[in-house]
Design a protein around this motif. Structure first.
Motif, PDB file in Angstrom:
ATOM      1  N   ALA A   1     -66.379  28.215 -59.868  1.00  0.00           N
ATOM      2  CA  ALA A   1     -67.447  29.085 -60.386  1.00  0.00           C
ATOM      3  C   ALA A   1     -68.784  28.830 -59.705  1.00  0.00           C
ATOM      4  CB  ALA A   1     -67.576  28.894 -61.899  1.00  0.00           C
ATOM      5  N   LYS A   2     -68.937  27.686 -59.055  1.00  0.00           N
ATOM      6  CA  LYS A   2     -70.192  27.363 -58.367  1.00  0.00           C
ATOM      7  C   LYS A   2     -70.280  27.985 -56.976  1.00  0.00           C
ATOM      8  CE  LYS A   2     -70.821  22.956 -60.804  1.00  0.00           C
ATOM      9  NZ  LYS A   2     -70.984  21.491 -60.664  1.00  0.00           N
ATOM     10  N   ILE A   3     -69.180  28.557 -56.510  1.00  0.00           N
ATOM     11  CA  ILE A   3     -69.123  29.148 -55.176  1.00  0.00           C
ATOM     12  C   ILE A   3     -69.319  30.659 -55.277  1.00  0.00           C
ATOM     13  CG2 ILE A   3     -67.716  29.413 -53.093  1.00  0.00           C
ATOM     14  CD1 ILE A   3     -68.587  26.515 -53.748  1.00  0.00           C
ATOM     15  N   ALA A   4     -70.023  31.231 -54.297  1.00  0.00           N
ATOM     16  CA  ALA A   4     -70.323  32.661 -54.313  1.00  0.00           C
ATOM     17  C   ALA A   4     -69.058  33.492 -54.098  1.00  0.00           C
ATOM     18  CB  ALA A   4     -71.343  32.984 -53.223  1.00  0.00           C
ATOM     19  N   ILE A   5     -69.107  34.739 -54.591  1.00  0.00           N
ATOM     20  CA  ILE A   5     -68.019  35.698 -54.370  1.00  0.00           C
ATOM     21  C   ILE A   5     -67.762  35.807 -52.867  1.00  0.00           C
ATOM     22  CG2 ILE A   5     -67.343  38.129 -54.576  1.00  0.00           C
ATOM     23  CD1 ILE A   5     -69.253  38.190 -57.061  1.00  0.00           C
ATOM     24  N   GLY A   6     -66.494  35.729 -52.493  1.00  0.00           N
ATOM     25  CA  GLY A   6     -66.126  35.781 -51.081  1.00  0.00           C
ATOM     26  C   GLY A   6     -65.908  34.419 -50.472  1.00  0.00           C
ATOM     27  N   SER A   7     -66.199  33.357 -51.216  1.00  0.00           N
ATOM     28  CA  SER A   7     -65.913  31.975 -50.804  1.00  0.00           C
ATOM     29  C   SER A   7     -66.467  31.625 -49.428  1.00  0.00           C
ATOM     30  CB  SER A   7     -64.387  31.728 -50.822  1.00  0.00           C
ATOM     31  OG  SER A   7     -63.852  32.034 -52.076  1.00  0.00           O
ATOM     32  N   ASP A   8     -67.653  32.193 -49.097  1.00  0.00           N
ATOM     33  CA  ASP A   8     -68.302  31.921 -47.801  1.00  0.00           C
ATOM     34  C   ASP A   8     -67.334  32.135 -46.635  1.00  0.00           C
ATOM     35  OD1 ASP A   8     -70.833  31.306 -48.842  1.00  0.00           O
ATOM     36  OD2 ASP A   8     -70.201  29.260 -49.317  1.00  0.00           O
ATOM     37  N   GLY A   9     -66.545  33.202 -46.720  1.00  0.00           N
ATOM     38  CA  GLY A   9     -65.680  33.597 -45.614  1.00  0.00           C
ATOM     39  C   GLY A   9     -64.286  33.004 -45.627  1.00  0.00           C
ATOM     40  N   LEU A  10     -64.025  32.019 -46.469  1.00  0.00           N
ATOM     41  CA  LEU A  10     -62.695  31.408 -46.543  1.00  0.00           C
ATOM     42  C   LEU A  10     -61.727  32.371 -47.231  1.00  0.00           C
ATOM     43  CD1 LEU A  10     -60.867  28.932 -46.128  1.00  0.00           C
ATOM     44  CD2 LEU A  10     -61.702  28.050 -48.322  1.00  0.00           C
ATOM     45  N   VAL A  11     -60.569  32.574 -46.621  1.00  0.00           N
ATOM     46  CA  VAL A  11     -59.575  33.519 -47.134  1.00  0.00           C
ATOM     47  C   VAL A  11     -58.254  32.792 -47.365  1.00  0.00           C
ATOM     48  CG1 VAL A  11     -58.133  35.518 -46.519  1.00  0.00           C
ATOM     49  CG2 VAL A  11     -60.596  35.562 -46.081  1.00  0.00           C
ATOM     50  N   VAL A  12     -57.642  33.046 -48.528  1.00  0.00           N
ATOM     51  CA  VAL A  12     -56.315  32.513 -48.828  1.00  0.00           C
ATOM     52  C   VAL A  12     -55.365  33.675 -49.082  1.00  0.00           C
ATOM     53  CG1 VAL A  12     -54.929  31.167 -50.440  1.00  0.00           C
ATOM     54  CG2 VAL A  12     -57.186  30.332 -49.774  1.00  0.00           C
ATOM     55  N   LEU A  13     -54.269  33.708 -48.315  1.00  0.00           N
ATOM     56  CA  LEU A  13     -53.173  34.636 -48.575  1.00  0.00           C
ATOM     57  C   LEU A  13     -52.085  33.836 -49.290  1.00  0.00           C
ATOM     58  CD1 LEU A  13     -52.963  36.468 -45.118  1.00  0.00           C
ATOM     59  CD2 LEU A  13     -54.277  37.138 -47.129  1.00  0.00           C
ATOM     60  N   PRO A  14     -51.829  34.114 -50.569  1.00  0.00           N
ATOM     61  CA  PRO A  14     -51.053  33.191 -51.414  1.00  0.00           C
ATOM     62  C   PRO A  14     -49.551  33.461 -51.456  1.00  0.00           C
ATOM     63  CG  PRO A  14     -51.990  34.888 -52.789  1.00  0.00           C
ATOM     64  CD  PRO A  14     -52.378  35.229 -51.363  1.00  0.00           C
ATOM     65  N   PHE A  15     -48.952  33.840 -50.331  1.00  0.00           N
ATOM     66  CA  PHE A  15     -47.576  34.340 -50.380  1.00  0.00           C
ATOM     67  C   PHE A  15     -46.578  33.309 -49.854  1.00  0.00           C
ATOM     68  CE2 PHE A  15     -50.468  37.975 -49.669  1.00  0.00           C
ATOM     69  CZ  PHE A  15     -50.341  38.557 -50.922  1.00  0.00           C
ATOM     70  N   GLY A  16     -46.541  32.138 -50.450  1.00  0.00           N
ATOM     71  CA  GLY A  16     -45.681  31.067 -49.966  1.00  0.00           C
ATOM     72  C   GLY A  16     -44.518  30.734 -50.866  1.00  0.00           C
ATOM     73  N   ASN A  17     -43.991  31.730 -51.587  1.00  0.00           N
ATOM     74  CA  ASN A  17     -42.905  31.466 -52.539  1.00  0.00           C
ATOM     75  C   ASN A  17     -41.733  32.409 -52.291  1.00  0.00           C
ATOM     76  OD1 ASN A  17     -41.668  30.185 -54.749  1.00  0.00           O
ATOM     77  ND2 ASN A  17     -42.449  31.696 -56.198  1.00  0.00           N
ATOM     78  N   GLY A  18     -41.348  32.544 -51.016  1.00  0.00           N
ATOM     79  CA  GLY A  18     -40.201  33.372 -50.683  1.00  0.00           C
ATOM     80  C   GLY A  18     -40.577  34.785 -50.295  1.00  0.00           C
ATOM     81  N   ALA A  19     -39.544  35.616 -50.110  1.00  0.00           N
ATOM     82  CA  ALA A  19     -39.734  36.991 -49.674  1.00  0.00           C
ATOM     83  C   ALA A  19     -40.477  37.794 -50.738  1.00  0.00           C
ATOM     84  CB  ALA A  19     -38.388  37.632 -49.374  1.00  0.00           C
ATOM     85  N   GLU A  20     -41.418  38.621 -50.282  1.00  0.00           N
ATOM     86  CA  GLU A  20     -42.219  39.446 -51.188  1.00  0.00           C
ATOM     87  C   GLU A  20     -41.713  40.886 -51.143  1.00  0.00           C
ATOM     88  OE1 GLU A  20     -44.426  38.556 -53.301  1.00  0.00           O
ATOM     89  OE2 GLU A  20     -45.169  36.591 -52.668  1.00  0.00           O
ATOM     90  N   ARG A  21     -41.316  41.409 -52.303  1.00  0.00           N
ATOM     91  CA  ARG A  21     -40.793  42.775 -52.342  1.00  0.00           C
ATOM     92  C   ARG A  21     -41.850  43.799 -51.946  1.00  0.00           C
ATOM     93  NH1 ARG A  21     -37.300  41.160 -57.110  1.00  0.00           N
ATOM     94  NH2 ARG A  21     -39.151  41.360 -58.361  1.00  0.00           N
ATOM     95  N   MET A  22     -43.123  43.543 -52.291  1.00  0.00           N
ATOM     96  CA  MET A  22     -44.133  44.547 -51.962  1.00  0.00           C
ATOM     97  C   MET A  22     -44.440  44.569 -50.459  1.00  0.00           C
ATOM     98  SD  MET A  22     -47.778  43.254 -53.465  1.00  0.00           S
ATOM     99  CE  MET A  22     -48.623  41.789 -52.903  1.00  0.00           C
ATOM    100  N   PHE A  23     -43.896  43.606 -49.715  1.00  0.00           N
ATOM    101  CA  PHE A  23     -43.953  43.654 -48.254  1.00  0.00           C
ATOM    102  C   PHE A  23     -42.568  43.958 -47.676  1.00  0.00           C
ATOM    103  CE2 PHE A  23     -47.370  40.225 -48.951  1.00  0.00           C
ATOM    104  CZ  PHE A  23     -48.357  41.179 -49.137  1.00  0.00           C
ATOM    105  N   ASN A  24     -41.763  44.688 -48.465  1.00  0.00           N
ATOM    106  CA  ASN A  24     -40.399  45.038 -48.065  1.00  0.00           C
ATOM    107  C   ASN A  24     -39.581  43.805 -47.695  1.00  0.00           C
ATOM    108  OD1 ASN A  24     -40.441  47.917 -48.394  1.00  0.00           O
ATOM    109  ND2 ASN A  24     -41.855  47.981 -46.665  1.00  0.00           N
TER     110      ASN A  24
END
Length: 494
Positions: free
Chosen positions: A330-353
């Motif tokens: 909560a102390k960090i600004a919206i957008g995390s100062d440019g840091l991006v996390v793509l959280p898809f590390g739990n197997g195949a994702e159906r929404m990505f076919n």
């Protein structure tokens, strides 16, 4: 008088007792105290022993009766919620022939993709409303192709909830909603999709007898009663996969209503009355209150890599708790100062076919970013994946009226809930309920009074509502940056 409900998850078995008349929660607990083991013999495989589920149900039931200090003879019915898409195969004695291949196992992806191509998109989407995909039918085909000695002994296939109902009653049965979760229900013909079984070379006789929801699906036999601690001859009245059941628990029963889940995986489950399938990224299932003359279809958008991402951070960042992580984020600004996390590390994702794109930490600057940035970026990344999923749902003609969510892991975070509500432009109503409570309350729906059922949930369980924030520009900028990074990864993985 009381009803009892079970929620058979992949991490634990949850049990709830409620008052039959009011639906008031008496006790909710889970077994085991630590998470159940998931066996992964190869990458992207996931199995569990179904007998372990039963053992924990028996322990949890006796604990609940003892700790609630109630007379077990006053329990009058059973409801069952369970992890979707799993496969249990049993012999003629009802004994499991192998571990259950559970929901997050990806071994049958190519089997389902090949079936979709060879059977044709039009056939699959008009009859199944889905691709055969990585679901129960395709998993059974995998057993047929790879475990010949096991397959020769298969008498019936089941969903996980079917197996627990069998252990209680001694009767092997299934439901329309269960078959639809396995891609085994033909919506157009309103019957089992025997043509898919025929294509896979699976005998139709392996399909259990179908029973209706909100009816007496079977009565506890002497063995089931003795082992579980429940009264003999009480009925199993209801069973449904965890996401349709979660929707029922949140009073999401009509077109335009959406249930959201923010646990290990993330889910949007939108109810519609349109029996049309358009996108393979969104899956369609028979909802708990489906009727041929009054269809209710649940459109499910699943995100495997959600809460598990935040849990991974907690487990690998020393002594952090979720509360301390949220406080630092909560102390960090919206957008995390440019840091991006793509959280898809739990197997195949159906929404990505069914692509497995993994987790990515992008734009990490060692001079400015701290663990607090990681926490914020992870929460935002998971929230952004929900927003992306909502876009997929709308592309599949889902109508969004109201969104309801349980007061569970991710929705306890204001950062997460505010981000989702603001970017999708809808209020999110939060309710203090669980799948086990919903399954217990559903036992009382043999009277068909869904209006009374829903009003009791609103009266007893509503906690708060997150409203979209008026100033959304910074959220929109951060989301578009995240989406751009995602699209680069998706393009690279083509």
């Amino acid at each position: 008088m009381y009803y009892i409900g079970y929620d058979i998850g992949s991490s634990s078995i949850k049990v709830a007792l409620v008052e039959a008349e009011t639906g008031k929660k008496i006790i909710v607990l889970n077994e085991p105290q630590n998470e159940m083991e998931i066996v992964s013999l190869q990458p992207d495989w996931a199995e569990q022993d179904p007998e372990i589920w039963w053992q924990h149900i028996c322990v949890a039931t006796k604990r609940a009766i003892r700790e609630a200090n109630i007379d077990a003879s006053k329990i009058k019915g059973v409801g069952i919620s369970y992890q979707m898409h799993g496969l249990v195969v049993v012999d003629e004695n009802g004994s499991p022939l192998r571990n259950s291949i559970i929901w997050c196992d990806s071994r049958a992806v190519e089997i389902g993709n090949t079936a979709f191509t060879e059977l044709g998109e039009e056939k699959c989407m008009t009859h199944l409303l889905n691709s055969p995909g990585n679901f129960t039918a395709s998993k059974l085909k995998w057993v047929k192709e790879n475990e010949h000695e096991v397959y020769k002994k298969v008498y019936k296939y089941m969903l996980p909830g079917d197996y627990i109902a069998y252990k209680l009653t001694g009767e092997i049965t299934t439901t329309k909603n269960g078959l639809s979760e396995g891609m085994l229900w033909d919506y157009k013909e309103n019957k089992v999709a025997d043509w898919l079984l025929d294509y896979y070379g699976i005998a139709p006789s392996m399909t259990p007898k179908i029973v209706e929801n909100f009816s007496n699906q079977g009565f506890l036999n002497e063995k089931g009663a003795k082992e579980s601690g429940l009264p003999i001859d009480i009925p199993v009245v209801y069973r449904a996969g965890d996401q349709p059941n979660n929707a029922l628990s949140l009073n999401v029963l009509n077109a335009g209503e959406v249930a959201a889940t923010g646990g290990t995986s993330g889910v949007f489950y939108a109810v519609t009355d349109a029996t049309i399938g358009k996108s393979t990224r969104v899956n369609n299932f028979v909802h708990v209150n489906f009727e041929e003359k009054n269809p209710r279809i649940g459109k499910l958008l699943n995100i495997n890599g959600a809460g598990i991402q935040y849990r991974w951070l907690r487990n690998n960042m020393g002594d952090e708790t979720y509360e301390s992580m949220n406080h630092k984020a909560a102390k960090i600004a919206i957008g995390s100062d440019g840091l991006v996390v793509l959280p898809f590390g739990n197997g195949a994702e159906r929404m990505f076919n069914n692509k497995n794109i993994g987790t990515h930490f992008l734009n990490l600057n060692l001079n400015i970013h701290s663990s607090s940035h990681l926490f914020r970026a992870a929460l935002e990344g998971i929230a952004f994946s929900f927003v992306y999923g909502m876009e997929c749902l709308k592309d599949d003609n889902a109508t969004i009226g109201v969104i309801r969510a349980g007061n569970d892991n991710l929705f306890r975070s204001e950062i997460f809930s505010n981000t989702v509500a603001t970017l999708i432009g809808h209020e999110i109503e939060i309710y203090n309920t669980t799948g086990a409570v919903g399954a217990a309350r559903a036992v009382g729906l043999t009277d068909g009074d869904f209006e009374k059922f829903g009003s009791n949930i609103s009266k007893n369980d509503h906690v708060m509502t997150f409203l979209p924030l008026q100033n959304s520009e910074s959220y929109q900028v951060a989301y578009q940056k995240w989406k751009k990074e995602l699209e680069i990864i998706l393009t690279h993985n083509k």
